[in-house]
Write a protein that holds these residues in place. Structure first.
Motif, PDB file in Angstrom:
ATOM      1  N   HIS A  23      44.073  38.223  35.491  1.00  0.00           N
ATOM      2  CA  HIS A  23      42.809  38.425  36.206  1.00  0.00           C
ATOM      3  C   HIS A  23      43.004  38.219  37.706  1.00  0.00           C
ATOM      4  N   ARG A  55      36.529  28.153  28.361  1.00  0.00           N
ATOM      5  CA  ARG A  55      35.255  28.236  29.104  1.00  0.00           C
ATOM      6  C   ARG A  55      35.527  28.588  30.570  1.00  0.00           C
ATOM      7  N   ARG A  56      36.584  28.045  31.124  1.00  0.00           N
ATOM      8  CA  ARG A  56      36.974  28.406  32.491  1.00  0.00           C
ATOM      9  C   ARG A  56      37.313  29.890  32.566  1.00  0.00           C
ATOM     10  N   HIS A  58      36.098  32.207  30.725  1.00  0.00           N
ATOM     11  CA  HIS A  58      34.812  32.902  30.718  1.00  0.00           C
ATOM     12  C   HIS A  58      34.226  32.959  32.126  1.00  0.00           C
ATOM     13  N   ASP A  59      34.193  31.818  32.787  1.00  0.00           N
ATOM     14  CA  ASP A  59      33.604  31.759  34.128  1.00  0.00           C
ATOM     15  C   ASP A  59      34.355  32.641  35.123  1.00  0.00           C
ATOM     16  N   GLU A  60      35.674  32.654  35.021  1.00  0.00           N
ATOM     17  CA  GLU A  60      36.489  33.462  35.936  1.00  0.00           C
ATOM     18  C   GLU A  60      36.276  34.961  35.714  1.00  0.00           C
ATOM     19  N   ALA A  62      33.584  36.389  34.366  1.00  0.00           N
ATOM     20  CA  ALA A  62      32.174  36.787  34.343  1.00  0.00           C
ATOM     21  C   ALA A  62      31.832  37.853  35.385  1.00  0.00           C
ATOM     22  N   SER A  63      32.417  37.774  36.539  1.00  0.00           N
ATOM     23  CA  SER A  63      32.084  38.751  37.591  1.00  0.00           C
ATOM     24  C   SER A  63      32.585  40.151  37.254  1.00  0.00           C
ATOM     25  N   LEU A  75      33.586  38.313  26.930  1.00  0.00           N
ATOM     26  CA  LEU A  75      32.657  37.279  27.397  1.00  0.00           C
ATOM     27  C   LEU A  75      31.685  36.876  26.297  1.00  0.00           C
ATOM     28  N   ARG A  79      31.357  33.116  24.811  1.00  0.00           N
ATOM     29  CA  ARG A  79      30.088  32.373  24.821  1.00  0.00           C
ATOM     30  C   ARG A  79      29.833  31.672  23.488  1.00  0.00           C
TER      31      ARG A  79
END
Length: 85
Positions: A23, A55-56, A58-60, A62-63, A75, A79
């Protein structure tokens, strides 16, 4: 990558970190592939730190969800991560 038949925390974490690296270089396809391989090992893992790493991830990612159906599907799966035991 790593032996897929090897269960456990190591392959999950390796795949998650590899996904984050892909990513970071902008390769969403490889990021999703690595994350999917990592998630295969989730049933054998109960580590809170491993789930936190997912979870990190996922956050990375998300955009990138709005522009990639594959990321959006990933994603949605991220979740639904279990609560660590």
């Amino acid at each position: 990558m790593w032996p897929e038949s090897r269960p456990g925390r190591g392959p999950l974490r390796h795949g998650a970190w590899l996904s984050l690296a892909h990513h970071a270089t902008g390769d969403l396809d490889l990021a999703v592939d690595a994350a999917r391989l990592a998630l295969r090992h989730l049933p054998a893992v109960s580590s809170a730190r491993s789930v936190a790493l997912l979870r990190r991830l996922h956050d990375e990612l998300a955009s990138a969800g709005p522009r990639s159906p594959a990321v959006r599907d990933l994603l949605n799966d991220l979740r639904r991560l279990p609560t660590p035991r």
